[in-house]
Motif scaffolding. Sequence first.
Motif, PDB file in Angstrom:
ATOM      1  N   ASP A 205      33.749  23.585   9.919  1.00  0.00           N
ATOM      2  CA  ASP A 205      32.501  23.393  10.685  1.00  0.00           C
ATOM      3  C   ASP A 205      32.544  24.141  12.004  1.00  0.00           C
ATOM      4  OD1 ASP A 205      31.376  21.880   8.781  1.00  0.00           O
ATOM      5  OD2 ASP A 205      31.787  19.931   9.734  1.00  0.00           O
ATOM      6  N   LYS A 206      33.714  24.181  12.601  1.00  0.00           N
ATOM      7  CA  LYS A 206      33.827  24.764  13.936  1.00  0.00           C
ATOM      8  C   LYS A 206      33.885  26.292  13.914  1.00  0.00           C
ATOM      9  CE  LYS A 206      36.403  21.276  15.808  1.00  0.00           C
ATOM     10  NZ  LYS A 206      37.805  20.970  15.982  1.00  0.00           N
ATOM     11  N   LYS A 300      33.702   6.699  10.485  1.00  0.00           N
ATOM     12  CA  LYS A 300      33.127   7.105  11.766  1.00  0.00           C
ATOM     13  C   LYS A 300      31.786   6.414  11.992  1.00  0.00           C
ATOM     14  CE  LYS A 300      35.615  11.169  12.610  1.00  0.00           C
ATOM     15  NZ  LYS A 300      35.725  12.401  13.351  1.00  0.00           N
ATOM     16  N   ASP A 303      26.104   6.834  14.739  1.00  0.00           N
ATOM     17  CA  ASP A 303      25.204   6.995  15.885  1.00  0.00           C
ATOM     18  C   ASP A 303      25.912   6.919  17.227  1.00  0.00           C
ATOM     19  OD1 ASP A 303      23.127   6.900  13.952  1.00  0.00           O
ATOM     20  OD2 ASP A 303      23.285   4.709  13.959  1.00  0.00           O
ATOM     21  N   PHE A 304      27.208   7.134  17.231  1.00  0.00           N
ATOM     22  CA  PHE A 304      27.948   7.027  18.492  1.00  0.00           C
ATOM     23  C   PHE A 304      29.133   7.972  18.442  1.00  0.00           C
ATOM     24  CE2 PHE A 304      30.716   4.983  21.664  1.00  0.00           C
ATOM     25  CZ  PHE A 304      29.802   4.761  22.687  1.00  0.00           C
ATOM     26  N   GLN A 305      29.287   8.752  19.488  1.00  0.00           N
ATOM     27  CA  GLN A 305      30.368   9.734  19.543  1.00  0.00           C
ATOM     28  C   GLN A 305      31.691   9.074  19.928  1.00  0.00           C
ATOM     29  OE1 GLN A 305      31.161  12.547  18.669  1.00  0.00           O
ATOM     30  NE2 GLN A 305      29.256  13.583  18.165  1.00  0.00           N
ATOM     31  N   ILE A 306      32.575   8.949  18.989  1.00  0.00           N
ATOM     32  CA  ILE A 306      33.903   8.413  19.269  1.00  0.00           C
ATOM     33  C   ILE A 306      34.746   8.805  18.066  1.00  0.00           C
ATOM     34  CG2 ILE A 306      33.739   6.156  18.144  1.00  0.00           C
ATOM     35  CD1 ILE A 306      34.821   4.937  20.826  1.00  0.00           C
ATOM     36  N   GLY A 307      36.048   8.779  18.203  1.00  0.00           N
ATOM     37  CA  GLY A 307      36.899   9.150  17.065  1.00  0.00           C
ATOM     38  C   GLY A 307      36.740   8.173  15.925  1.00  0.00           C
ATOM     39  N   SER A 308      37.678   8.197  15.003  1.00  0.00           N
ATOM     40  CA  SER A 308      37.624   7.304  13.855  1.00  0.00           C
ATOM     41  C   SER A 308      37.766   5.848  14.307  1.00  0.00           C
ATOM     42  CB  SER A 308      38.728   7.721  12.882  1.00  0.00           C
ATOM     43  OG  SER A 308      39.508   6.643  12.500  1.00  0.00           O
ATOM     44  N   ARG A 338      38.072   0.625  19.846  1.00  0.00           N
ATOM     45  CA  ARG A 338      36.978   1.582  19.649  1.00  0.00           C
ATOM     46  C   ARG A 338      35.726   0.898  19.107  1.00  0.00           C
ATOM     47  NH1 ARG A 338      39.587   7.166  17.444  1.00  0.00           N
ATOM     48  NH2 ARG A 338      40.598   7.766  19.413  1.00  0.00           N
ATOM     49  N   VAL A 342      32.006   0.969  20.662  1.00  0.00           N
ATOM     50  CA  VAL A 342      30.799   1.320  19.909  1.00  0.00           C
ATOM     51  C   VAL A 342      29.743   0.232  20.087  1.00  0.00           C
ATOM     52  CG1 VAL A 342      29.838   1.662  17.594  1.00  0.00           C
ATOM     53  CG2 VAL A 342      32.032   2.727  18.206  1.00  0.00           C
TER      54      VAL A 342
END
Lengths: 450, 450
Positions: A205-206, A300, A303-308, A338, A342
Motif C-alpha cells: 500500500d505504501k 483494527k 473508525d479510529f487510528q490506532i495500532g492493532s 488501546r 478507542v
Amino acid sequence: MAQKPSIPKGTRDFGQQEMAERNYIFDTIRSVFRTYGYSQIETPAMENLSTLMGKYGEEGDKLLYRILNSGDAFAEVDFDKALAPQVCEKGLRYDLTVPFARFVVQHQNEIAFPFKRYQIQPVWRADRPQKGRYREFYQCDVDVIGSKSQINELELVQIVDKVFTLLDVNVIIKINNRKVLTGLAEICGHPDKVVDITVAIDKLDKIGLQAVKEEMMSKGLDEKSVGMLEPVLTLSGSNKEKIATMRSIMAGSETGMRGLDELEELFGFIESAGISSTVEIDLSLARGLNYYTGAIFEVKAADFQIGSICGGGRYDNLTGIFGLPDMSGVGVSFGADRIYDVLKGLDKFPAGLRSSTEILFANMGSDETAYIIPIAAALRGRGIAVEVYPDSCKLKKQFDYADRKAIPFLSICGGDEVAAGKVQLKNLNSGVQETFSKDDLDGIICFLKK
Amino acid sequence: MAQKPSIPKGTRDFGQQEMAERNYIFDTIRSVFRTYGYSQIETPAMENLSTLMGKYGEEGDKLLYRILNSGDAFAEVDFDKALAPQVCEKGLRYDLTVPFARFVVQHQNEIAFPFKRYQIQPVWRADRPQKGRYREFYQCDVDVIGSKSQINELELVQIVDKVFTLLDVNVIIKINNRKVLTGLAEICGHPDKVVDITVAIDKLDKIGLQAVKEEMMSKGLDEKSVGMLEPVLTLSGSNKEKIATMRSIMAGSETGMRGLDELEELFGFIESAGISSTVEIDLSLARGLNYYTGAIFEVKAADFQIGSICGGGRYDNLTGIFGLPDMSGVGVSFGADRIYDVLKGLDKFPAGLRSSTEILFANMGSDETAYIIPIAAALRGRGIAVEVYPDSCKLKKQFDYADRKAIPFLSICGGDEVAAGKVQLKNLNSGVQETFSKDDLDGIICFLKK
C-alpha cells in the motif's frame, strides 16, 4: 518531613472513573468468553525465574522484573560471588502465555482437554515508559489448547466480533496463515525467506507493486520467483476469490495447500456463523512469525487510528519446553489499554458508568439521620446504590459532593418530612422534585429509575 | 531436558473451579459495596520502596518483596558499594492500606471527600508459607476517609451483615473502641497499660476472673485499680446495659466517655438500621491497638471454627506520613481465603458454580458441525453458554469432556437431525431427552432452564 507520594515510572493508579470504564471493557469481554465456555484461571504474579528466563528472547530477559530473595537471604549474600541465583529466584509475570503453558503442564491431570481458558491479569516489563507503553499493564488472553480443529479459530473470530459489537466499535478482522506464507516462500524456491516476503508484501500500500518487487529482489529472490508471486501481490476480490487465486499458484507446496485448506474451512465456518464485522484475508500480517504455525489474527478499529487492538494466532508447541509436546493451541489477546483509548476517542463509554451511587440523602442532623437510616437500608435491599452523607455540615458542601460524584438524585429530609413520615426527592439533572410516603418504596424507586 | 513446571512457594494457581468460587465471594462483596456508594480503585503492584519502607515495622521491612532495578542498571552495579538504593527502588504491595494512603494524598485534588473506596487486589509478603498463610494473597478492603461520623461505622457493620447474609454464613460482629480502652487504663491510673489490660481481659473466658486480676497486678496495677475495673471484667447484659455499666465507672476519663458516646451512638444507629447478625460489644478485642483510635471491629463465623474472617477499625492519621494530616478514616478488610474456607467447610457455595457451560454440541463430522454453528451462535446470542466440541472424535471422549466440565446438557445432532432440521437435547443429570425444531430457540432454552 512528609514524603511526597508518587508511584514508579510506567505504573498507574486507577481511580473510580477509570475503574468503572476498565471494568466495563473487562466485564463485556468476560461475558462473551462465558458464552463460549471459556473458564477463567489466575496464576501468581511471581513465577520462578527458571520458568521465565529464555522464553522472551535476549531482550525479554533484560525486561524481566527480578525479585530479590526475601530479607534474610539478602542479608547473608556474598556479593562477590555469582549473584543471580543467590539473589534472585523469582520474577514478575511478563505475559500470560508462558504462565499459561506452565499451568497447563503442571495441572495436566486435572484439566479437561481441549482446555479453554481466559486470563485477565497485569503483567510487568522493565521497558522504557512512553505514551501508551507502561511497565505494568493488563493482558486479557483467551486460548484453547489441545485441539487442531478450525472450529477454535472460528470461535475466536466470533468472540472478537461479539465483543466489539457489544462495545459498539466497528472493527476489521484480518486473517493470515503461516502455512500459506511458508507455501509462498517454497514455491519461489526460498523457504528461508518467509519473513522477507511477508514484510515486503506489507509495504504494498505504501510503496506500490514495482517497489515491492524490487525489495524482494534485493533480498535475494530472482525475477522468476517474484513473477510467480505477482498474482498474490495483486490479490483482490472476495475472500473466496483470494483463496482461489492462491490455490492456482500453490500446487507446488504441500504446506501452502494445507494452509489454504485451513483458510477455506475457516471462512466457510465464518460464513455459516453470521459475523457482523468485516473479516478479510491479509497476507501481509507479519505478527508472531516466529511462533505462530497456522492462523494469524489481527483486529483494527475501522473508525479510529490506532495500532492493532487485538491479535493472536495458532501455535503448535507452546508447552514443549515444560515437557508436554504436541499440544496445538490457538488464542487471541485483547489490548485493554488501546481498546480503552478507542472507546474514549469515539466516546463510546455508556453514560451511566460515571457514578455508581443513585441517591444521596443529605445529612440534616442526628434525628433526621436516624429517620433516614432504615429508609436507606430498605432501598439498598432493593438493589439501589444509596449514600447517606455522614457529616452534618452545610448543604452547599453536601451538594458539591453529589455533584463531584455525579449522583443523580438528592433527598433532603428535614424536620417537616420526619414529622410527616415523608421522603422528598430531587432529580439533580432535571430539577424535578417529588415527595413520597417513607414506606412507598415502589414509588421512590420508580422516580429514581425514570 | 524439559523443565519441571512449578511455582514459587507460598503462591497459588487458581483453576476454573476455584476462580468461580472466589469470584462468587468477590462479586457478592462488590455488589454490597456498590449499594453503599463505594468506588473501586486499583494501585500498581509495584510501589516506590520509599512509600513502603518503615510503614509495617521492622518485621514488615524484612517481609517486603524488593524488585531489582531492571536489566541494565543491574549489570552496572558496583556490588562492593552500598547495595539497597542502587539495586532496588521498588517493592511489591504489602497491603492495601499504605497504597490507599499514598493514593489519597497523591490524588487529593481529584477526590470528593469523604472518599469511599474499595480495593480488591493481591498483596505479597516474604513470610514463611504454612497452612492458610501465603506469600501472595488477595485483600479486599473497604474504607471511608475524611469523615468522623459514626454513620460510617454503621455502614461498615451493615455491609458486613449484608455480605454474610448473602453468603449464607451466620456471623458475630464484635465491636470495641480504643477510646474506651484508653479510658479504662486512665481511670485505674495507668494510661500506659492499655495493651496489658486489654490482653488480660481477653483471657477472661480461658483463665477466669481471679487469674485475670492476678495477671493485671503482675503487670503493675494495684489492687484498688483492679477493683475499679471489676464491673468491666464481669460485664454482662445487652449492649445498652454494658454501656451503662461502663459509664458508671468512666466519669474520670474524658477520652473514655467519648468512646462510650461513640459506642452508644453507633449501637443506636445499628438498632434503627435493622441488622440480622449478632452485634456485640467486646472489650477484649485487641486488634490494631497501635493504630486504631476509635471503633475496632472483628467478625467471626458463628458455626465454623476459624479465626477472624473480617476486621478493621477507625484510624486518625493514616495519611499524615505522606503530608496530609487530620484525615480520619474507618475501614474493614474481608479475609478472602478464610471466607473461602468457611464456605467450603459449611458447603455454602451455590451448586451452579462448577460449570459455566450449559450445553455441549457433540462433533459428529464437518457437515453436522456446519449445521450446528448457526444454532450455537443463536443460543449464545440469547446468553446461553455453549460449546461445540471442536474435534470429530469418539463420542466417549466427548462425553468424558462434558462430564469433567460438569456440563449439564448434551446435544448430538447426526445426519437424521440435520436432514429433518431438528436439534436433539439430553439432560445429562436426569437422562431426559427431547427433540426440537432447530429454529425453536424458545423451546430449547426452556428445556435448558428447567
